[in-house]
Design an enzyme around this catalytic site. Structure first.
Site, PDB file in Angstrom:
ATOM      1  N   ASP A  12       0.838  -1.191   0.000  1.00 58.83           N
ATOM      2  CA  ASP A  12       0.000   0.000   0.000  1.00 58.83           C
ATOM      3  C   ASP A  12       0.878   1.247   0.000  1.00 58.83           C
ATOM      4  OD1 ASP A  12      -2.277   1.623   0.277  1.00 58.83           O
ATOM      5  OD2 ASP A  12      -2.175   1.521   2.460  1.00 58.83           O
ATOM      6  N   ASP A 176      -2.079  -0.850   5.894  1.00 58.49           N
ATOM      7  CA  ASP A 176      -2.338  -0.392   7.257  1.00 58.49           C
ATOM      8  C   ASP A 176      -3.790  -0.554   7.673  1.00 58.49           C
ATOM      9  OD1 ASP A 176      -3.008   1.636   5.372  1.00 58.49           O
ATOM     10  OD2 ASP A 176      -3.059   3.118   6.985  1.00 58.49           O
TER      11      ASP A 176
END
Length: 205
Positions: A12, A176
């Site tokens: 990410d 996350d």
């Protein structure tokens, strides 16, 4: 530690490579007279017009015009883009070095819920490093606004797996958001969820 069968990494952008500051972004919007966005801008997932922008449902000019509807001031594109980009900060150099190192051992891909304004900022301010550009850090980049879908939906993960020809059991997803990681695990990927501002390089030692 990473399992020995892992050959691919899907990483990410915001919250993993870049730190995110939604409160700073909201405060800068307030300074422009835009005061309605606290509930729409979050670290893990955007809402309302911000999610529409990340899904590529609206163009940059239309996004800015939507923002202007929330104020009686005459705001320039530059003012709006600056405030919106304060959601992000520059990437620490050690993470760029880590990406280059990981590419020596894994196939490394980027998968991000993002919009064209943030992506252009990141390409200009984060990945121009030691003569490298964004193309040097990843095998391929997958962005929500290009596909018109976003995490945690299954479609965006299936797109990456199919397009890159990846086997889920050989792939580690680093994100996350616990919700995004749950979807990835349902599809058979291994996952790691770093804490805010974590140096997650330790999982490769």
């Amino acid at each position: 530690m990473i399992a020995g069968n892992i050959k691919n990494l899907i990483i990410d952008l915001g919250g993993v490579l870049l730190d995110l500051y939604p409160t700073r972004c909201v405060e800068n919007f307030k300074k422009l007279g835009l005061k309605e966005f606290e509930s729409l801008i979050t670290p893990f997932r955007q809402h309302g017009i911000f999610m529409d922008y990340e899904k590529g449902k609206i163009a940059p000019d239309d996004f800015r015009d939507e923002l202007r509807h929330f104020t009686d001031r005459e705001l320039t594109d530059e003012q709006l883009d600056y405030a919106w980009n304060t959601f992000l900060v520059e990437m620490p150099s050690y993470k760029l070095d880590l990406l280059l190192h990981l590419r020596e051992h894994y196939m490394v891909y980027l998968l991000s819920n993002t919009n064209i304004t943030h992506w252009n900022w990141a390409c200009e301010n984060c990945f121009n490093y030691k003569g490298f550009t964004v193309k040097d850090f990843f095998e391929k980049v997958y962005l929500s606004f290009e596909r018109r879908c976003a995490k945690p939906g299954k479609e965006i993960f299936e797109w990456v797996l199919e397009d890159a020809g990846l086997l889920p059991e050989e792939t580690l997803f680093i994100d996350d958001s616990p919700e995004n990681c749950r979807t990835a695990r349902l599809l058979g990927l291994s996952t790691y969820t770093p804490a805010p501002k974590e140096d997650w390089s330790h999982i490769f030692r």
